[in-house]
Design a protein around this motif. Structure first.
Motif, PDB file in Angstrom:
ATOM      1  N   TYR A  26       0.835  -1.206   0.000  1.00 37.40           N
ATOM      2  CA  TYR A  26       0.000   0.000   0.000  1.00 37.40           C
ATOM      3  C   TYR A  26       0.873   1.261   0.000  1.00 37.40           C
ATOM      4  O   TYR A  26       0.665   2.182  -0.796  1.00 37.40           O
ATOM      5  CB  TYR A  26      -0.928  -0.015   1.212  1.00 37.40           C
ATOM      6  CG  TYR A  26      -1.669   1.279   1.440  1.00 37.40           C
ATOM      7  CD1 TYR A  26      -2.879   1.544   0.806  1.00 37.40           C
ATOM      8  CD2 TYR A  26      -1.145   2.252   2.296  1.00 37.40           C
ATOM      9  CE1 TYR A  26      -3.563   2.731   1.009  1.00 37.40           C
ATOM     10  CE2 TYR A  26      -1.811   3.445   2.510  1.00 37.40           C
ATOM     11  CZ  TYR A  26      -3.016   3.680   1.867  1.00 37.40           C
ATOM     12  OH  TYR A  26      -3.691   4.876   2.080  1.00 37.40           O
ATOM     13  N   LEU A  27       1.880   1.305   0.864  1.00 33.74           N
ATOM     14  CA  LEU A  27       2.743   2.488   0.957  1.00 33.74           C
ATOM     15  C   LEU A  27       3.653   2.615  -0.266  1.00 33.74           C
ATOM     16  O   LEU A  27       3.971   3.733  -0.683  1.00 33.74           O
ATOM     17  CB  LEU A  27       3.570   2.418   2.235  1.00 33.74           C
ATOM     18  CG  LEU A  27       2.794   2.521   3.554  1.00 33.74           C
ATOM     19  CD1 LEU A  27       3.725   2.364   4.752  1.00 33.74           C
ATOM     20  CD2 LEU A  27       2.028   3.838   3.641  1.00 33.74           C
ATOM     21  N   ALA A  29       2.864   1.965  -3.257  1.00 36.19           N
ATOM     22  CA  ALA A  29       2.052   2.548  -4.332  1.00 36.19           C
ATOM     23  C   ALA A  29       1.706   4.007  -4.059  1.00 36.19           C
ATOM     24  O   ALA A  29       1.191   4.694  -4.948  1.00 36.19           O
ATOM     25  CB  ALA A  29       0.773   1.739  -4.514  1.00 36.19           C
ATOM     26  N   ARG A  30       1.987   4.503  -2.839  1.00 36.78           N
ATOM     27  CA  ARG A  30       1.626   5.876  -2.461  1.00 36.78           C
ATOM     28  C   ARG A  30       2.785   6.534  -1.729  1.00 36.78           C
ATOM     29  O   ARG A  30       2.677   6.860  -0.540  1.00 36.78           O
ATOM     30  CB  ARG A  30       0.367   5.875  -1.585  1.00 36.78           C
ATOM     31  CG  ARG A  30      -0.850   5.265  -2.281  1.00 36.78           C
ATOM     32  CD  ARG A  30      -1.939   4.922  -1.265  1.00 36.78           C
ATOM     33  NE  ARG A  30      -3.117   4.362  -1.904  1.00 36.78           N
ATOM     34  CZ  ARG A  30      -3.223   3.073  -2.256  1.00 36.78           C
ATOM     35  NH1 ARG A  30      -2.214   2.232  -2.026  1.00 36.78           N
ATOM     36  NH2 ARG A  30      -4.336   2.642  -2.844  1.00 36.78           N
ATOM     37  N   ILE A  33       2.741   9.556   1.286  1.00 38.35           N
ATOM     38  CA  ILE A  33       1.365   9.740   1.730  1.00 38.35           C
ATOM     39  C   ILE A  33       1.342  10.224   3.169  1.00 38.35           C
ATOM     40  O   ILE A  33       2.202   9.875   3.988  1.00 38.35           O
ATOM     41  CB  ILE A  33       0.572   8.414   1.584  1.00 38.35           C
ATOM     42  CG1 ILE A  33      -0.922   8.657   1.838  1.00 38.35           C
ATOM     43  CG2 ILE A  33       1.113   7.348   2.532  1.00 38.35           C
ATOM     44  CD1 ILE A  33      -1.792   7.445   1.559  1.00 38.35           C
ATOM     45  N   GLU A  37      -4.141  10.262   6.170  1.00 37.75           N
ATOM     46  CA  GLU A  37      -4.854   9.704   5.021  1.00 37.75           C
ATOM     47  C   GLU A  37      -4.699   8.182   4.971  1.00 37.75           C
ATOM     48  O   GLU A  37      -5.674   7.446   4.716  1.00 37.75           O
ATOM     49  CB  GLU A  37      -4.325  10.318   3.731  1.00 37.75           C
ATOM     50  CG  GLU A  37      -5.020   9.800   2.480  1.00 37.75           C
ATOM     51  CD  GLU A  37      -4.442  10.385   1.202  1.00 37.75           C
ATOM     52  OE1 GLU A  37      -4.828   9.909   0.109  1.00 37.75           O
ATOM     53  OE2 GLU A  37      -3.594  11.302   1.294  1.00 37.75           O
ATOM     54  N   ALA A  38      -3.493   7.679   5.238  1.00 33.33           N
ATOM     55  CA  ALA A  38      -3.253   6.232   5.224  1.00 33.33           C
ATOM     56  C   ALA A  38      -4.053   5.544   6.322  1.00 33.33           C
ATOM     57  O   ALA A  38      -4.644   4.475   6.102  1.00 33.33           O
ATOM     58  CB  ALA A  38      -1.766   5.951   5.391  1.00 33.33           C
ATOM     59  N   ASP A  41      -7.619   5.228   5.171  1.00 32.17           N
ATOM     60  CA  ASP A  41      -7.801   4.182   4.164  1.00 32.17           C
ATOM     61  C   ASP A  41      -7.753   2.788   4.783  1.00 32.17           C
ATOM     62  O   ASP A  41      -8.478   1.874   4.352  1.00 32.17           O
ATOM     63  CB  ASP A  41      -6.711   4.292   3.089  1.00 32.17           C
ATOM     64  CG  ASP A  41      -6.909   5.511   2.195  1.00 32.17           C
ATOM     65  OD1 ASP A  41      -8.012   6.105   2.236  1.00 32.17           O
ATOM     66  OD2 ASP A  41      -5.957   5.869   1.463  1.00 32.17           O
ATOM     67  N   ARG A  78       4.500  12.603   6.676  1.00 27.09           N
ATOM     68  CA  ARG A  78       4.444  11.786   5.470  1.00 27.09           C
ATOM     69  C   ARG A  78       5.474  10.654   5.560  1.00 27.09           C
ATOM     70  O   ARG A  78       6.529  10.825   6.182  1.00 27.09           O
ATOM     71  CB  ARG A  78       4.698  12.636   4.220  1.00 27.09           C
ATOM     72  CG  ARG A  78       3.642  13.720   3.983  1.00 27.09           C
ATOM     73  CD  ARG A  78       3.959  14.572   2.775  1.00 27.09           C
ATOM     74  NE  ARG A  78       2.932  15.589   2.537  1.00 27.09           N
ATOM     75  CZ  ARG A  78       1.819  15.379   1.833  1.00 27.09           C
ATOM     76  NH1 ARG A  78       1.623  14.178   1.260  1.00 27.09           N
ATOM     77  NH2 ARG A  78       0.940  16.342   1.675  1.00 27.09           N
ATOM     78  N   THR A  80       7.467   7.269   3.396  1.00 29.22           N
ATOM     79  CA  THR A  80       7.822   6.636   2.126  1.00 29.22           C
ATOM     80  C   THR A  80       8.637   5.382   2.423  1.00 29.22           C
ATOM     81  O   THR A  80       9.588   5.439   3.226  1.00 29.22           O
ATOM     82  CB  THR A  80       8.652   7.584   1.245  1.00 29.22           C
ATOM     83  OG1 THR A  80       7.887   8.756   0.961  1.00 29.22           O
ATOM     84  CG2 THR A  80       9.043   6.905  -0.070  1.00 29.22           C
TER      85      THR A  80
END
Length: 354
Positions: A26-27, A29-30, A33, A37-38, A41, A78, A80
């Motif tokens: 998931y992370l 692909a984003r 983020i 927000e994560a 989701d 954020r 990554t």
């Protein structure tokens, strides 16, 4: 009172594991983020997400060095992923892997002592649904035991009620009726056991499923005293202790399997192919029956009491074979007396039939 909490804890751990496995793809692909927000989701709080990320930091590939663990970079709120340790996509199983996993889960679901069978069955249903025809092969999983009796006992234990059982105790060669308050079912060494508080012994006891001749649920709920503690079975059911009788046997080559099957305190080479083997036993009554059931290559060295008991039992058995069977009374010429006629099931007849 603790069982629901244990189930809840197991379910929470399983849910977290599934979330962690999905979190890395998931992370990836984003990248970059925001944590809020994560968390939205994924359906968790931001605090829970941060705890999951902290756990991922110590997960990775064997070696578990700096270049093996999952790594990530934070920029304010954020995140990554900078190294995924191979978890870059959701897990995909080959047909053989899916079938092997289904068989293992089916076996686990049938194993006594599984604390959260519901979780196993849910996971099994998900895998079977996802794999479809890949696991439709006619594979039947059976434990090496009386599955009907094991299923009956498991249902009775899960009912949370006291049980009345008829149990054969091999150590004393006797059958007794007991009322027990079950703690759990478990599988040790390929055998199923019920661990319960025995009101007769006033202690926690292990009851082998194949030695329980009858079981009945009582109306009253099982009440386990606070002092009851489950056994530590990491080293097996029987744990020799210095207070148990020590016996020494002289065994031939054909009986050396004893040293692998039973925990022995001492094994020494004797004359020729013979070994001297010392082991602890629950009592000498069990040891006497144990030795009598072995082959002619076994002799009792110590204690003398056991040797005398084995000799006496062997002599009694030989005497029984040496005694002639009483001849049947002559039948009158006119046939048997109707007043004394008996059926083939009469004990007086069957007892004398060899």
């Amino acid at each position: 009172m603790t069982r629901p909490a244990a189930r809840g804890g197991s379910r929470a751990s399983a849910d977290r594991l599934a979330r962690l496995l999905n979190l890395v793809p998931y992370l990836l692909a984003r990248p970059g983020i925001e944590l809020a927000e994560a968390a939205g989701d994924l359906g968790v709080t931001e605090r829970q997400l941060r705890e999951d990320l902290e756990l991922l930091w110590v997960c990775g590939l064997p070696g578990y060095g700096p270049g093996d663990l999952i790594d990530m970079a934070f920029d304010g709120d954020r995140v990554t992923i900078t190294y995924d340790a191979g978890i870059d996509r959701p897990l995909r199983l080959t047909p053989d892997e899916a079938l092997a996993l289904v068989v293992a889960l089916r076996m686990l679901a049938e194993t006594p002592g599984v604390t959260n069978r519901e979780a196993v069955e849910r996971a099994l249903a998900k895998i079977e649904n996802a794999a479809g025809d890949l696991v439709a092969a006619p594979v039947e999983v059976r434990l090496p035991a009386d599955t009907r009796r094991v299923a009956e006992l498991r249902t009775a234990v899960e009912s949370g009620r006291a049980l009345r059982i008829t149990y054969y105790t091999a150590a004393r060669d006797e059958t007794t009726d007991r009322v027990v308050d079950p703690l759990r079912m478990l599988m040790v060494g390929g055998r199923a056991y019920v661990e319960a508080w025995c009101r007769r012994a006033e202690a926690v006891r292990l009851f082998r499923a194949d030695r329980i001749d009858a079981v009945a649920e009582l109306e009253e709920r099982a009440v386990v005293p606070p002092q009851a503690r489950p056994h530590d079975l990491t080293e097996g059911v029987f744990r020799p202790s210095p207070d148990l009788p020590l016996i020494t046997l002289r065994i031939g080559r054909g009986e050396r399997w004893l040293t692998e099957y039973y925990p022995c305190e001492r094994v020494e080479a004797g004359g020729g192919d013979q070994w001297l083997v010392s082991l602890r036993v629950t009592d000498l009554g069990w040891a006497r029956r144990f030795v009598l059931g072995l082959g002619p290559d076994v002799a009792v060295v110590a204690p003398v009491e056991l040797a005398e008991q084995v000799r006496a039992a062997a002599v009694a058995a030989l005497d029984a074979y040496a005694s002639p069977v009483p001849a049947a009374p002559p039948v009158p010429v006119g046939g048997p007396d109707p007043a004394r006629a008996v059926s083939p099931a009469d004990p007086a007849v069957t007892a004398g039939t060899q």
